[in-house]
Design a protein around this motif. Structure first.
Motif, PDB file in Angstrom:
ATOM      1  N   ILE A   1      -8.248 -21.633 -12.201  1.00 55.19           N
ATOM      2  CA  ILE A   1      -7.020 -21.018 -11.662  1.00 55.19           C
ATOM      3  C   ILE A   1      -7.034 -21.124 -10.141  1.00 55.19           C
ATOM      4  CG2 ILE A   1      -7.912 -18.642 -11.462  1.00 55.19           C
ATOM      5  CD1 ILE A   1      -5.243 -17.718 -12.834  1.00 55.19           C
ATOM      6  N   GLY A   2      -5.863 -21.028  -9.529  1.00 53.75           N
ATOM      7  CA  GLY A   2      -5.770 -21.106  -8.064  1.00 53.75           C
ATOM      8  C   GLY A   2      -6.238 -22.463  -7.588  1.00 53.75           C
TER       9      GLY A   2
ATOM     10  N   SER B   1      -8.904 -23.875  -8.133  1.00 49.41           N
ATOM     11  CA  SER B   1      -9.644 -24.595  -9.166  1.00 49.41           C
ATOM     12  C   SER B   1      -8.710 -25.211 -10.194  1.00 49.41           C
ATOM     13  CB  SER B   1     -10.647 -23.648  -9.852  1.00 49.41           C
ATOM     14  OG  SER B   1     -11.663 -23.306  -8.939  1.00 49.41           O
TER      15      SER B   1
ATOM     16  N   THR C   1     -13.785 -24.705 -14.527  1.00 52.63           N
ATOM     17  CA  THR C   1     -13.878 -24.899 -13.081  1.00 52.63           C
ATOM     18  C   THR C   1     -13.705 -23.558 -12.397  1.00 52.63           C
ATOM     19  OG1 THR C   1     -12.881 -27.070 -13.366  1.00 52.63           O
ATOM     20  CG2 THR C   1     -12.952 -26.195 -11.133  1.00 52.63           C
ATOM     21  N   SER C   2     -14.744 -23.109 -11.734  1.00 51.80           N
ATOM     22  CA  SER C   2     -14.661 -21.842 -11.009  1.00 51.80           C
ATOM     23  C   SER C   2     -15.724 -21.849  -9.927  1.00 51.80           C
ATOM     24  CB  SER C   2     -14.880 -20.665 -11.963  1.00 51.80           C
ATOM     25  OG  SER C   2     -14.877 -19.457 -11.237  1.00 51.80           O
TER      26      SER C   2
ATOM     27  N   PHE D   1     -17.560 -18.687 -10.535  1.00 50.70           N
ATOM     28  CA  PHE D   1     -17.868 -18.507 -11.956  1.00 50.70           C
ATOM     29  C   PHE D   1     -17.810 -17.029 -12.347  1.00 50.70           C
ATOM     30  CE2 PHE D   1     -19.210 -20.337 -15.972  1.00 50.70           C
ATOM     31  CZ  PHE D   1     -18.794 -21.648 -15.828  1.00 50.70           C
TER      32      PHE D   1
ATOM     33  N   THR E   1     -14.352 -15.593 -12.177  1.00 50.43           N
ATOM     34  CA  THR E   1     -12.917 -15.302 -12.248  1.00 50.43           C
ATOM     35  C   THR E   1     -12.504 -14.924 -13.659  1.00 50.43           C
ATOM     36  OG1 THR E   1     -12.567 -16.726 -10.371  1.00 50.43           O
ATOM     37  CG2 THR E   1     -10.630 -16.228 -11.692  1.00 50.43           C
TER      38      THR E   1
ATOM     39  N   GLY F   1     -11.700 -23.007  -2.376  1.00 55.77           N
ATOM     40  CA  GLY F   1     -11.059 -23.425  -3.626  1.00 55.77           C
ATOM     41  C   GLY F   1      -9.837 -24.299  -3.386  1.00 55.77           C
ATOM     42  N   ARG F   2      -8.981 -23.892  -2.457  1.00 61.59           N
ATOM     43  CA  ARG F   2      -7.731 -24.641  -2.230  1.00 61.59           C
ATOM     44  C   ARG F   2      -7.959 -25.954  -1.499  1.00 61.59           C
ATOM     45  NH1 ARG F   2      -8.273 -19.852   0.099  1.00 61.59           N
ATOM     46  NH2 ARG F   2      -8.184 -19.581   2.344  1.00 61.59           N
TER      47      ARG F   2
ATOM     48  N   GLU G   1      -2.291 -18.682   1.145  1.00 59.68           N
ATOM     49  CA  GLU G   1      -3.625 -18.083   1.009  1.00 59.68           C
ATOM     50  C   GLU G   1      -4.455 -18.349   2.268  1.00 59.68           C
ATOM     51  OE1 GLU G   1      -5.734 -17.285  -2.970  1.00 59.68           O
ATOM     52  OE2 GLU G   1      -6.798 -19.030  -2.228  1.00 59.68           O
TER      53      GLU G   1
ATOM     54  N   GLN H   1      -9.964 -15.209   1.955  1.00 57.59           N
ATOM     55  CA  GLN H   1      -8.797 -14.728   1.190  1.00 57.59           C
ATOM     56  C   GLN H   1      -9.056 -13.311   0.690  1.00 57.59           C
ATOM     57  OE1 GLN H   1     -10.164 -17.948   0.163  1.00 57.59           O
ATOM     58  NE2 GLN H   1     -11.762 -16.754  -0.858  1.00 57.59           N
TER      59      GLN H   1
ATOM     60  N   VAL I   1      -6.720 -11.041  -1.710  1.00 57.34           N
ATOM     61  CA  VAL I   1      -6.563 -11.085  -3.175  1.00 57.34           C
ATOM     62  C   VAL I   1      -7.470 -10.065  -3.884  1.00 57.34           C
ATOM     63  CG1 VAL I   1      -5.932 -13.525  -3.121  1.00 57.34           C
ATOM     64  CG2 VAL I   1      -8.306 -12.891  -3.534  1.00 57.34           C
TER      65      VAL I   1
ATOM     66  N   LYS J   1      -7.362  -7.420  -7.653  1.00 56.09           N
ATOM     67  CA  LYS J   1      -8.323  -7.802  -8.699  1.00 56.09           C
ATOM     68  C   LYS J   1      -9.139  -6.590  -9.135  1.00 56.09           C
ATOM     69  CE  LYS J   1      -9.394 -12.583  -7.364  1.00 56.09           C
ATOM     70  NZ  LYS J   1     -10.441 -13.459  -6.828  1.00 56.09           N
TER      71      LYS J   1
HETATM   72  O1  F6P Z   1      -7.758 -15.203  -6.370  1.00 56.80           O
HETATM   73  C1  F6P Z   1      -7.839 -16.187  -5.398  1.00 56.80           C
HETATM   74  C2  F6P Z   1      -8.965 -17.134  -5.619  1.00 56.80           C
HETATM   75  O2  F6P Z   1     -10.147 -16.591  -5.154  1.00 56.80           O
HETATM   76  C3  F6P Z   1      -8.662 -18.464  -4.963  1.00 56.80           C
HETATM   77  O3  F6P Z   1      -8.982 -18.492  -3.645  1.00 56.80           O
HETATM   78  C4  F6P Z   1      -9.421 -19.404  -5.818  1.00 56.80           C
HETATM   79  O4  F6P Z   1      -8.968 -20.706  -5.657  1.00 56.80           O
HETATM   80  C5  F6P Z   1      -9.160 -18.839  -7.179  1.00 56.80           C
HETATM   81  O5  F6P Z   1      -9.140 -17.443  -6.986  1.00 56.80           O
HETATM   82  C6  F6P Z   1     -10.150 -19.201  -8.230  1.00 56.80           C
HETATM   83  O6  F6P Z   1     -11.443 -18.839  -7.891  1.00 56.80           O
HETATM   84  P1  F6P Z   1     -12.690 -19.478  -8.598  1.00 56.80           P
HETATM   85  O7  F6P Z   1     -12.662 -20.935  -8.333  1.00 56.80           O
HETATM   86  O8  F6P Z   1     -13.881 -18.806  -8.005  1.00 56.80           O
HETATM   87  O9  F6P Z   1     -12.564 -19.205 -10.066  1.00 56.80           O
END
Ligand code: F6P
Length: 540
Positions: free
Chosen positions: A145-146, A148, A195-196, A199, A201, A258-259, A344, A486, A489, A493
């Motif tokens: 997600i994001g 990733s 993909t995280s 690891f 999220t 990540g981005r 972000e 970031q 966010v 969470k």
């Molecule tokens: O919630 C934002 C974030 O931390 C992004 O910066 C990142 O791309 C995304 O969540 C996913 O994070 P991860 O790759 O650690 O799962």
């Protein structure tokens, strides 16, 4: 220069902004030498900034201010791996993933991991990797997600050939997205890439658990599940603890945000869908843009000017949002990717210590949004032309779209003609018609940038995405923002975890007090406000 309010040329810059607010773009566009000044080329990308509300003296002042704000040392810091991510105490190393800039040790480890990724991609594409009953793994579902997800999803959508190795992307925890991605796939021949970066999220790990359950329900023995999973992370021990095997575990450096990570092993989905050579060309395109950004002077530097224009529009002219409209279906996911990149990275008000924390009144980060043209013309363009506030637009055009040019395909002519027409209409407007009541007036004077890509090859797309990364970095550098954290966010969470706990079967009543009155808060979960508690009750 630390305090942007003291930069020698800021007052001058404000004066230019006030002056240019009074000048219609229609008049600015008659100046031939101004037009020439506002053209910038970088590799396969041409940017025409002549429909921005800026002229030669203002541009000179903007560049002088950027220099006074430390553009050069910041750029040097990114090129050399300085500790630019000062809130997290580390460098931002994404340029090292694709060429000769950034820390050499990260370049070396990225090459090493890329070789491992290439081997895995080859084993997937050739059918050598097998599922629990010995079937070749014939499809890949990427869970992330994001950052990733958005970059790989965009690039695969842009470059994957029709009918190639099937690669699907799932980001949302809403069960529907995974359900739809799995439709038509056979468990015994489906691979998953988790993909995280962290690891940890929640959404990604919940989808991974569901994927594992799907395999188990289809008869996969517990010990064979690992055959189906690839892990991509900066925290290998967490991936191992989840059950990823060493040979199917790909890493990337913790200094890659990540981005900014599509260039790393996070690009596995792209490489699997398009082949490793295409992924290599993507990196080469980005590396070419790096060389341009790090070596060209500000005036001829496409990403830097792109970044400064966004600061000019947001911080000096006061435009709160910015639209991006690609006139190419293959770039349909660009607005979503750019939205995360810009918002972000730069959607912050805190500045580097010693820098005036916003007292200069320089607002940061526009709201970024957009959709594909010409489709978007039939939805939000009405407001772009006649709404109460101007929204600067970035139009993206492709000269040769899959071999189709304006000369040899009617539909490509329609697409290109519309993009040019919209940019002209926004800038020029139309004088009021006699005897109308304003409903058919076009005020014009609405700025835009025209970005022309030579083609939609992997090289051009690599160059484009890297250009946007550096534009975002330039804006951050002059505004004194750290674009690489970031923290914004995190609060949501944390609260979501608490609320999730309250949503467990049988827990809602225990955690939720009466729906109204001050006593409600104390009788229920004290950390949750009354409105949340009331919502929880309604969801029970
Ligand atoms: O919630 C934002 C974030 O931390 C992004 O910066 C990142 O791309 C995304 O969540 C996913 O994070 P991860 O790759 O650690 O799962």
């Amino acid at each position: 220069m630390n305090d942007r309010s003291q930069a020698p040329s800021l007052a001058q810059l404000r004066h230019h902004a006030d002056r240019l607010k009074q000048v219609h773009l229609r008049d600015l566009l008659t100046d031939v030498s101004r037009h020439a000044l506002l053209q910038v080329q970088a590799g396969p990308i041409h940017a025409d900034f002549s429909r921005q509300k800026i002229d030669a003296p203002a541009l000179t002042a903007l560049e002088a201010w950027a220099e006074a704000c430390g553009f050069q040392p910041s750029r040097h810091g990114l090129a050399t791996g300085a500790m630019l991510n000062f809130t997290e105490g580390r460098a931002a190393v994404h340029p090292a993933l694709r060429g000769r800039f950034g820390p050499p040790d990260v370049q070396a480890s990225a090459r090493f991991e890329r070789t491992r990724m290439a081997a895995l991609v080859e084993r997937l594409r050739s059918g050598e990797l097998r599922g629990f009953d010995g079937s070749p793994l014939r499809a890949l579902v990427c869970l992330g997600i994001g950052g990733s997800d958005l970059g790989p999803r965009l690039v695969a959508d842009a470059l994957a050939p029709d009918g190639g190795y099937p690669v699907r992307f799932v980001a949302n925890a809403d069960p529907r997205e995974l359900e739809r991605a799995l439709h038509g796939l056979a468990p015994q021949s489906t691979a998953f890439a988790i993909t995280s970066k962290t690891f940890t999220t929640r959404e990604t790990l919940a989808n991974a658990a569901e994927a594992r359950a799907w395999l188990r329900e289809a008869g996969c023995p517990p010990e064979a599940c690992a055959d189906h999973f690839i892990g991509i992370t900066a925290v290998p021990e967490a991936a191992r603890a989840w059950g990823i095997r060493h040979e199917q575990l790909l890493q990337f450096d913790a200094g890659v945000g990540g981005r900014y990570s599509v260039w790393s092993t996070v690009g596995l989905g792209v490489a699997t869908a398009c082949g490793m050579p295409v992924f290599g060309e993507l990196l080469e395109g980005a590396a070419g843009m790096d060389a341009h950004f790090f070596e060209q002077p500000l005036t001829h530097n496409l990403p830097a000017v792109l970044g400064l224009m966004s600061v000019w529009n947001r911080s000096l002219l006061g435009h709160a949002s910015q639209a991006v409209v690609p006139y190419a279906e293959r770039l349909a996911l660009l607005p979503a990717w750019l939205q995360q990149l810009v918002m972000e990275s730069n959607g912050k008000t805190a500045r580097a210590s010693g820098i005036d924390a916003g007292r200069t009144g320089l607002l940061t980060a526009p709201v970024v949004w957009g959709a594909c043209g010409t489709t978007a013309q039939h939805s939000f363009f009405q407001q772009l032309h006649q709404g109460p506030q101007a929204v600067p637009v970035e139009f993206l055009l492709v000269r040769s779209n899959g071999g189709l040019t304006a000369h040899n395909d009617e539909r490509q002519r329609i697409v290109l003609a519309n993009a040019l027409a919209q940019a002209a209409a926004l800038a020029l407007g139309r004088p009021p018609l006699a005897q109308t009541t304003g409903h058919q007036d076009f005020p014009g004077d609405r700025p835009s940038t025209l970005i022309l890509l030579q083609d939609l090859s992997a090289r051009s797309i690599g160059a484009l995405l890297a250009a946007y990364e550096h534009a975002t970095f330039t804006a951050a550098a002059v505004l004194g923002i750290n674009p690489f954290d970031q923290f914004g966010v995190e609060l949501g969470k944390q609260l979501a975890l608490q609320i999730e706990e309250s949503l467990q079967p049988g827990r809602v009543q225990a955690h939720v007090g009466p729906a109204s009155g001050a006593a409600g808060a104390s009788a229920g979960n004290p950390a949750l406000d009354l409105a949340t508690q009331a919502s929880l009750k309604r969801l029970a």
